[in-house]
Design a protein around this motif. Structure first.
Motif, mmCIF file in Angstrom:
data_model
loop_
_atom_site.group_PDB
_atom_site.id
_atom_site.type_symbol
_atom_site.label_atom_id
_atom_site.label_comp_id
_atom_site.label_asym_id
_atom_site.label_seq_id
_atom_site.Cartn_x
_atom_site.Cartn_y
_atom_site.Cartn_z
ATOM 1 N N UNK A 183 -3.585 -3.880 2.215
ATOM 2 C CA UNK A 183 -2.143 -3.989 2.486
ATOM 3 C C UNK A 183 -1.368 -2.895 1.748
ATOM 4 N N UNK A 184 -1.775 -2.646 0.484
ATOM 5 C CA UNK A 184 -1.078 -1.612 -0.296
ATOM 6 C C UNK A 184 -1.183 -0.276 0.431
ATOM 7 N N UNK A 185 -2.372 0.022 0.921
ATOM 8 C CA UNK A 185 -2.584 1.301 1.600
ATOM 9 C C UNK A 185 -1.801 1.354 2.909
ATOM 10 N N UNK A 186 -1.862 0.245 3.673
ATOM 11 C CA UNK A 186 -1.197 0.218 4.987
ATOM 12 C C UNK A 186 0.320 0.387 4.823
ATOM 13 N N UNK A 187 0.894 -0.333 3.850
ATOM 14 C CA UNK A 187 2.355 -0.253 3.711
ATOM 15 C C UNK A 187 2.793 1.034 3.005
ATOM 16 N N UNK A 188 1.898 1.620 2.200
ATOM 17 C CA UNK A 188 2.224 2.945 1.632
ATOM 18 C C UNK A 188 2.323 3.957 2.773
ATOM 19 N N UNK A 189 1.406 3.849 3.747
ATOM 20 C CA UNK A 189 1.461 4.732 4.930
ATOM 21 C C UNK A 189 2.768 4.523 5.697
ATOM 22 N N UNK A 190 3.139 3.230 5.861
ATOM 23 C CA UNK A 190 4.380 2.938 6.593
ATOM 24 C C UNK A 190 5.561 3.597 5.856
ATOM 25 N N UNK A 191 5.571 3.441 4.526
ATOM 26 C CA UNK A 191 6.698 4.014 3.757
ATOM 27 C C UNK A 191 6.723 5.540 3.918
#
Ligand SMILES: C[S@@+](CC[C@H](N)C(=O)[O-])C[C@H]1O[C@@H](n2cnc3c(N)ncnc32)[C@H](O)[C@@H]1O
Length: 347
Positions: A12-20
């Motif tokens: 999740x951290x990686x996925x939402x860092x990408x989104x940001x």
């Protein structure tokens, strides 16, 4: 409710860092008058714009499914070492440097910059356009270099998670079979991004990467340089240089919305021709009208914001009927956020 595992948290951290990261570029590009500057408030839409909550919920559903597939071992997670890092910063600079040119093209409705007599001799007319008002159309090296970044920015960091949903039917098809004996063809491979996911999972599967753009094929060669058992073909999907019934799996990711209606039929016919009996065709592309409740306004806005001359006809395209004309048997259609995965079997 059980606490999420550490690996789930890492995902999740990686996925939402990408989104940001990509949503940040989306906003920045909009401020610069660039690719995403077109706002739904600027135009009159027939459909009601979805709420931010609806969009975020659909995005979360995509990530939940992506994680569930990774956790269940259906496919590998997005952690290959040849992606991201410094190159992301380099690409960010290139992407942002290109934004004013895209903005200028959109303002002037300039979408024929790659049309020349020389290009006409080599490529079909419909291909010679600045799709999305991109610099160089499909033809330049620079276009191929920033394409993946542009797509992720357009989808705010969800494009790869959507592409991975096309791995689900492939995993089911390959289960219990010897990958070394099987052939997969990726039609319109672009920069090889999707094939790199295929190869992460089935490194010995024989693959062909086909695209009409010499520079995109060159980019795919570079993306896939450390992988084995891959052939590359610079060719038109309307007449592929491949034998009848030579492929076990054919994939086409984000291709069909860019093709004129007649050409779509020809390409589906070609795919049916090269598939072996019992073979699988996986098409991943934009959702169409009515696929996802509340999202028709998104697909309605898209061709107004970008140069997408065939997208409206794509929205109404009867994919299932087209497959049946080519004697492919429709199997499933599964929405995945702003995309959907459609599968056919060759009887
Ligand atoms: C939107 S991109 C999709 C690329 C890639 N599959 C992806 O996942 O991002 C469309 C690609 O289709 C290719 N293309 C368009 N028309 C084609 C045709 N008639 N034959 C082969 N490739 C074509 C373009 O060169 C471009 O690389």
């Amino acid at each position: 409710m059980a606490a999420p595992s550490l690996s789930r948290l890492a995902y999740s951290a990686q996925a939402y860092a990408r989104v940001a990261w990509y949503a940040g570029h989306h906003i920045l590009a909009r401020r610069m008058g660039g690719p995403t500057a077109f706002e739904h408030r600027d135009v009159k839409l027939r459909n009601k714009w979805p709420t931010r909550d609806q969009i975020l919920r659909a995005m979360r559903d995509l990530f939940d499914r992506d994680w569930a597939n990774i956790d269940a071992g259906v496919y590998a997670g997005p952690d290959a070492p040849d992606r991201g890092g410094l190159s992301a910063i380099f690409r960010s600079r290139e992407f942002l440097r290109d934004v004013p040119s895209v903005a200028r093209r959109r303002r002037d409705r300039a979408h024929d910059e790659v049309l020349s007599d020389e290009a006409r001799a080599k490529f079909p007319r419909y291909y010679l356009q600045n799709f999305h008002y991109q610099s160089g159309g499909w033809l330049s090296e620079e276009s191929a270099r920033i394409y993946d970044f542009q797509v992720e920015t357009l989808f705010s960091g969800t494009a790869d998670a959507m592409r991975r949903q096309a791995l689900v039917p492939i995993a089911a098809h390959l289960k219990g079979r010897d990958q070394r004996q099987l052939h997969l063809l990726d039609v319109a491979c672009g920069t090889g991004r999707f094939l790199s996911f295929v190869k992460d999972n089935w490194p010995r599967l024989k693959a062909t990467a086909l695209d009409l753009s010499p520079n995109y094929v060159a980019a795919a060669r570079n993306t896939l340089r450390l992988r084995r058992d891959i052939d590359f073909a610079e060719a038109n999907a309307e007449a592929m240089p491949l034998a009848d019934q030579s492929q076990d799996i054919v994939t086409a990711i984000f291709l069909f919305h860019e093709l004129p209606p007649k050409v779509r039929g020809t390409v589906v016919g070609e795919i049916a021709r090269v598939l072996k009996p019992g073979g699988l065709f996986v098409l991943l592309d934009s959702i169409q009208d009515g696929d996802v409740a509340g999202f028709d306004a998104l697909t309605e806005l898209f061709p107004q914001a970008f140069h997408e001359p065939y997208y409206e006809s794509y929205l109404a395209w009867n994919i299932r009927a087209e497959g049946e004309v080519a004697e492919l048997k429709f199997v499933s259609s599964t929405p995945a956020y702003l995309s959907k995965v459609v599968t056919f079997a060759r009887p």
